[in-house]
Design an enzyme around this catalytic site. Structure first.
Site, short mmCIF file in Angstrom:
data_model
loop_
_atom_site.label_atom_id
_atom_site.label_comp_id
_atom_site.label_asym_id
_atom_site.label_seq_id
_atom_site.Cartn_x
_atom_site.Cartn_y
_atom_site.Cartn_z
N ASP A 99 -4.57 -4.73 16.47
CA ASP A 99 -4.98 -3.22 17.18
C ASP A 99 -3.76 -2.59 17.61
O ASP A 99 -3.71 -1.93 18.58
CB ASP A 99 -5.87 -3.73 18.56
CG ASP A 99 -5.09 -4.47 19.47
OD1 ASP A 99 -4.22 -5.29 19.16
OD2 ASP A 99 -5.72 -4.59 20.76
N GLU A 100 -2.73 -2.56 16.83
CA GLU A 100 -1.56 -2.09 17.31
C GLU A 100 -1.15 -1.03 16.07
O GLU A 100 -1.37 -1.21 14.68
CB GLU A 100 -0.22 -3.06 17.38
CG GLU A 100 -0.17 -3.43 18.58
CD GLU A 100 1.13 -4.19 18.86
OE1 GLU A 100 2.07 -4.01 17.88
OE2 GLU A 100 1.16 -5.06 19.85
#
Length: 303
Positions: free
Chosen positions: A203-204
């Site tokens: 989720d980066e």
């Protein structure tokens, strides 16, 4: 295409040529071959038009491929017009030549489309459409070199979605995937086409863009955080995001790994400060205080 093969190397060179240079090279080749075919009609030079048609389709696109195919088909039968005018045999040969060259053009155009589609997919994260991590890192390294030569300032921003695991746990992975796609659409829509946007972790995400003047980097970073935060808040499963932004002046050492690490550390500072925050720092001033949260109204999108 395999660049180790002669055809692959030739295709790469054609692709690297400016469009006007490619046109010039193809028209010179057509002219030279037409002259040779007219001077030596029995030399069997007509098949040499095929690679020229392929080059046009590969480097210049569909319209150019069909134009060159028709042009070369006409030039191929010109020497035979001196043999006694138009005849049924010449008409048949002309039709076969036109159909053959158009078929070659259609084949290379279709292959080029498939190649571009597969290359696009190879560079992208399948779930979000953002650049994958490897491609983003390559673009980052290239951008650093170009920016150093042109004395340009870059802005590198790393985003982490706050409490993203909670969405997966409470609503399932389909909901988490929807959040990722929502964020990716919002981020991609907030930057220019020439800027780089990639997914570098679960989720980066990371964004890289040029800023001018250099002092505009902080404003762009806060604006970008505000925009993607608004997009996330309007989603079906609202979450926030923490962002670490690194302004990279042209005179700092161009070490991609070190600069990525610095931006990543700024993001973790934003996390530790309470999340939903934007931490901004400068590559040449590691102690610079950039703890400003992007809680104000949306601003103009960077031009």
């Amino acid at each position: 295409m395999n660049s180790h093969l002669p055809v692959g190397r030739m295709a790469e060179r054609l692709e690297s040529l400016p469009r006007e240079h490619a046109w010039f090279a193809i028209l010179v080749a057509v002219t030279a071959l037409s002259w040779a075919n007219h001077a030596y009609p029995s030399a069997g030079l007509l098949p040499l038009y095929v690679p020229i048609i392929c080059a046009a389709g590969w480097a210049l696109g569909e319209r150019a491929a069909y134009f060159v195919a028709l042009l070369t088909a006409i030039l191929a039968i010109v020497p035979h017009l001196d043999d006694g005018g138009v005849s049924a045999s010449l008409a048949v040969r002309t039709g076969v030549r036109v159909a053959t060259y158009l078929f070659v053009a259609a084949t290379i155009v279709s292959f080029r489309r498939s190649f571009d589609r597969q290359r696009h997919l190879a560079l992208r994260d399948r779930k979000t459409g953002a650049l994958n991590g490897e491609t983003f890192n390559e673009r980052f390294s290239e951008a650093l070199t170009v920016a150093s030569r042109a004395s340009e300032t870059l802005l590198l921003a790393i985003f982490d979605l706050d409490d993203f695991k909670g969405v997966n746990s409470a609503h399932g992975h389909a909901a988490g995937d929807a959040v990722l796609r929502t964020f990716a659409r919002g981020a991609a829509g907030s930057i220019r086409r020439e800027d780089a946007f990639g997914r570098i972790g679960g989720d980066e995400f990371a964004v890289l863009l040029r800023v001018h003047p250099a002092d505009a980097g902080e404003m762009f970073a806060r604006t970008l955080h505000s925009r993607v935060s608004a997009v996330l808040a309007a989603g079906e499963h609202p979450v926030t995001c923490s962002m670490g932004a690194l302004v990279i002046p042209p005179h700092v050492p161009r070490d991609p790994a070190a600069l990525m690490h610095a931006a990543d550390q700024a993001m973790f500072v934003a996390k530790r400060a309470g999340k939903n925050a934007c931490e901004i720092t400068w590559a040449d001033q590691p102690q610079r205080d950039g703890r400003e949260q992007a809680s104000g109204p949306l601003r103009e999108q960077p031009a």
